[in-house]
Write a protein that holds these residues in place. Structure first.
Motif, PDB file in Angstrom:
ATOM      1  N   THR A 243      46.225  13.880 -29.632  1.00 37.37           N
ATOM      2  CA  THR A 243      46.964  13.477 -30.829  1.00 37.37           C
ATOM      3  C   THR A 243      48.186  12.732 -30.322  1.00 37.37           C
ATOM      4  O   THR A 243      48.926  13.256 -29.474  1.00 37.37           O
ATOM      5  CB  THR A 243      47.380  14.689 -31.674  1.00 37.37           C
ATOM      6  OG1 THR A 243      46.201  15.415 -32.033  1.00 37.37           O
ATOM      7  CG2 THR A 243      48.112  14.252 -32.929  1.00 37.37           C
ATOM      8  N   TYR A 244      48.393  11.518 -30.790  1.00 34.78           N
ATOM      9  CA  TYR A 244      49.471  10.662 -30.300  1.00 34.78           C
ATOM     10  C   TYR A 244      50.659  10.688 -31.262  1.00 34.78           C
ATOM     11  O   TYR A 244      50.466  10.662 -32.482  1.00 34.78           O
ATOM     12  CB  TYR A 244      48.975   9.227 -30.138  1.00 34.78           C
ATOM     13  CG  TYR A 244      47.950   9.081 -29.029  1.00 34.78           C
ATOM     14  CD1 TYR A 244      48.356   8.897 -27.711  1.00 34.78           C
ATOM     15  CD2 TYR A 244      46.594   9.158 -29.295  1.00 34.78           C
ATOM     16  CE1 TYR A 244      47.429   8.778 -26.695  1.00 34.78           C
ATOM     17  CE2 TYR A 244      45.660   9.042 -28.278  1.00 34.78           C
ATOM     18  CZ  TYR A 244      46.080   8.852 -26.982  1.00 34.78           C
ATOM     19  OH  TYR A 244      45.152   8.738 -25.967  1.00 34.78           O
ATOM     20  N   TYR A 245      51.854  10.700 -30.693  1.00 34.72           N
ATOM     21  CA  TYR A 245      53.096  10.683 -31.465  1.00 34.72           C
ATOM     22  C   TYR A 245      53.900   9.452 -31.059  1.00 34.72           C
ATOM     23  O   TYR A 245      54.289   9.317 -29.897  1.00 34.72           O
ATOM     24  CB  TYR A 245      53.885  11.975 -31.222  1.00 34.72           C
ATOM     25  CG  TYR A 245      53.158  13.164 -31.799  1.00 34.72           C
ATOM     26  CD1 TYR A 245      53.361  13.541 -33.125  1.00 34.72           C
ATOM     27  CD2 TYR A 245      52.221  13.871 -31.046  1.00 34.72           C
ATOM     28  CE1 TYR A 245      52.657  14.602 -33.681  1.00 34.72           C
ATOM     29  CE2 TYR A 245      51.518  14.929 -31.593  1.00 34.72           C
ATOM     30  CZ  TYR A 245      51.745  15.289 -32.906  1.00 34.72           C
ATOM     31  OH  TYR A 245      51.043  16.337 -33.459  1.00 34.72           O
TER      32      TYR A 245
ATOM     33  N   ALA B 226      54.870   6.568 -26.085  1.00 36.21           N
ATOM     34  CA  ALA B 226      54.473   7.658 -26.977  1.00 36.21           C
ATOM     35  C   ALA B 226      54.316   8.960 -26.198  1.00 36.21           C
ATOM     36  O   ALA B 226      54.399   8.991 -24.971  1.00 36.21           O
ATOM     37  CB  ALA B 226      53.165   7.304 -27.673  1.00 36.21           C
ATOM     38  N   TYR B 227      54.085  10.003 -26.947  1.00 34.26           N
ATOM     39  CA  TYR B 227      53.674  11.287 -26.401  1.00 34.26           C
ATOM     40  C   TYR B 227      52.237  11.540 -26.838  1.00 34.26           C
ATOM     41  O   TYR B 227      51.798  11.033 -27.859  1.00 34.26           O
ATOM     42  CB  TYR B 227      54.540  12.429 -26.947  1.00 34.26           C
ATOM     43  CG  TYR B 227      55.914  12.502 -26.360  1.00 34.26           C
ATOM     44  CD1 TYR B 227      56.171  13.290 -25.241  1.00 34.26           C
ATOM     45  CD2 TYR B 227      56.968  11.799 -26.926  1.00 34.26           C
ATOM     46  CE1 TYR B 227      57.439  13.370 -24.701  1.00 34.26           C
ATOM     47  CE2 TYR B 227      58.239  11.871 -26.387  1.00 34.26           C
ATOM     48  CZ  TYR B 227      58.470  12.667 -25.274  1.00 34.26           C
ATOM     49  OH  TYR B 227      59.723  12.739 -24.739  1.00 34.26           O
ATOM     50  N   TRP B 228      51.537  12.343 -26.044  1.00 34.53           N
ATOM     51  CA  TRP B 228      50.274  12.873 -26.521  1.00 34.53           C
ATOM     52  C   TRP B 228      50.301  14.376 -26.389  1.00 34.53           C
ATOM     53  O   TRP B 228      50.954  14.933 -25.518  1.00 34.53           O
ATOM     54  CB  TRP B 228      49.062  12.255 -25.862  1.00 34.53           C
ATOM     55  CG  TRP B 228      48.847  12.446 -24.380  1.00 34.53           C
ATOM     56  CD1 TRP B 228      49.605  13.156 -23.494  1.00 34.53           C
ATOM     57  CD2 TRP B 228      47.771  11.899 -23.623  1.00 34.53           C
ATOM     58  NE1 TRP B 228      49.071  13.078 -22.234  1.00 34.53           N
ATOM     59  CE2 TRP B 228      47.936  12.324 -22.290  1.00 34.53           C
ATOM     60  CE3 TRP B 228      46.672  11.122 -23.938  1.00 34.53           C
ATOM     61  CZ2 TRP B 228      47.050  11.981 -21.272  1.00 34.53           C
ATOM     62  CZ3 TRP B 228      45.805  10.780 -22.925  1.00 34.53           C
ATOM     63  CH2 TRP B 228      45.989  11.198 -21.614  1.00 34.53           C
ATOM     64  N   ALA B 229      49.646  15.030 -27.350  1.00 30.91           N
ATOM     65  CA  ALA B 229      49.461  16.474 -27.317  1.00 30.91           C
ATOM     66  C   ALA B 229      48.001  16.712 -26.960  1.00 30.91           C
ATOM     67  O   ALA B 229      47.102  16.156 -27.594  1.00 30.91           O
ATOM     68  CB  ALA B 229      49.805  17.096 -28.659  1.00 30.91           C
ATOM     69  N   LEU B 230      47.796  17.520 -25.929  1.00 27.76           N
ATOM     70  CA  LEU B 230      46.452  17.841 -25.454  1.00 27.76           C
ATOM     71  C   LEU B 230      46.213  19.325 -25.689  1.00 27.76           C
ATOM     72  O   LEU B 230      46.929  20.169 -25.154  1.00 27.76           O
ATOM     73  CB  LEU B 230      46.315  17.515 -23.969  1.00 27.76           C
ATOM     74  CG  LEU B 230      46.665  16.081 -23.560  1.00 27.76           C
ATOM     75  CD1 LEU B 230      46.574  15.922 -22.046  1.00 27.76           C
ATOM     76  CD2 LEU B 230      45.782  15.082 -24.278  1.00 27.76           C
ATOM     77  N   GLU B 231      45.217  19.633 -26.524  1.00 21.71           N
ATOM     78  CA  GLU B 231      44.919  21.012 -26.883  1.00 21.71           C
ATOM     79  C   GLU B 231      43.420  21.263 -26.747  1.00 21.71           C
ATOM     80  O   GLU B 231      42.609  20.398 -27.095  1.00 21.71           O
ATOM     81  CB  GLU B 231      45.364  21.286 -28.320  1.00 21.71           C
ATOM     82  CG  GLU B 231      45.087  22.698 -28.767  1.00 21.71           C
ATOM     83  CD  GLU B 231      45.587  23.002 -30.162  1.00 21.71           C
ATOM     84  OE1 GLU B 231      45.362  24.137 -30.615  1.00 21.71           O
ATOM     85  OE2 GLU B 231      46.169  22.124 -30.815  1.00 21.71           O
ATOM     86  N   THR B 232      43.065  22.443 -26.288  1.00 21.06           N
ATOM     87  CA  THR B 232      41.668  22.815 -26.094  1.00 21.06           C
ATOM     88  C   THR B 232      40.817  22.434 -27.299  1.00 21.06           C
ATOM     89  O   THR B 232      41.193  22.717 -28.437  1.00 21.06           O
ATOM     90  CB  THR B 232      41.559  24.338 -25.853  1.00 21.06           C
ATOM     91  OG1 THR B 232      42.399  24.691 -24.775  1.00 21.06           O
ATOM     92  CG2 THR B 232      40.132  24.734 -25.527  1.00 21.06           C
ATOM     93  N   THR B 233      39.717  21.773 -27.035  1.00 25.79           N
ATOM     94  CA  THR B 233      38.679  21.329 -27.983  1.00 25.79           C
ATOM     95  C   THR B 233      39.117  20.190 -28.902  1.00 25.79           C
ATOM     96  O   THR B 233      38.382  19.806 -29.798  1.00 25.79           O
ATOM     97  CB  THR B 233      38.093  22.483 -28.852  1.00 25.79           C
ATOM     98  OG1 THR B 233      39.065  22.920 -29.788  1.00 25.79           O
ATOM     99  CG2 THR B 233      37.585  23.626 -27.995  1.00 25.79           C
TER     100      THR B 233
END
Length: 157
Positions: A49-51, A38-45
């Motif tokens: 979120t996993y894809y 999978a991918y994960w999106a890492l965003e401040t605060t």
């Protein structure tokens, strides 16, 4: 025990990267999705979120008419799914994907992300908690720390 990940150290705009973590989604005691690709999106605060890749989804999805827009990823398509063992129980708009993501997020084209409910989501065997509120789809695990956006009073962060 994995090192702690402080959500206030995550970047903005978000970082998208492959993750080798073992992701599972179970509903009514049946596995409906599983991957280590999978991918994960890492965003401040935000918690990650996993894809998940389309071939990791074990039950059919139907396209919803619901849409939303992310300033970083583009227009989202939403999906519906019938409950394993009870096709009359349909959950709508709790899975989404990007069919034409922005350039920086092309890697997740057609990958699918699940809100953490009504099913149970797991990261490396740990059951996740949903990101607070009902707008964002992050998965909170014990290695995530720091105040998380989504709950009351956090909308303007």
């Amino acid at each position: 025990m994995p090192p702690k990940l402080n959500v206030h150290n995550f970047p903005r705009p978000p970082l998208l990267e492959k993750t080798p973590r073992h992701l599972q989604v179970k509903w009514n005691n049946q596995l409906i999705a599983e991957t280590k690709d999978a991918y994960w999106a890492l965003e401040t605060t935000h918690p990650p979120t996993y894809y998940l890749p389309p071939d990791s989804i074990l039950f059919p999805l139907t396209r919803s008419s619901h849409k939303s827009f992310c300033e970083w990823k583009g227009a989202a398509t939403y999906w519906n799914i019938s409950s394993p063992g009870n096709e009359s129980e349909v959950v709508k708009n709790r899975i989404w994907s990007y069919e034409k993501p922005t350039k920086d997020f092309e890697s997740i084209k057609d990958y699918l992300s699940f809100y953490a409910g009504p099913w149970d989501c797991y990261v490396d065997g740990e059951k996740v908690d949903p990101q607070p509120g009902d707008f964002y789809g992050g998965w909170v695990t014990s290695d995530i720390e720091g105040p998380i956006k989504g709950g009351p009073g956090t909308w303007g962060w």
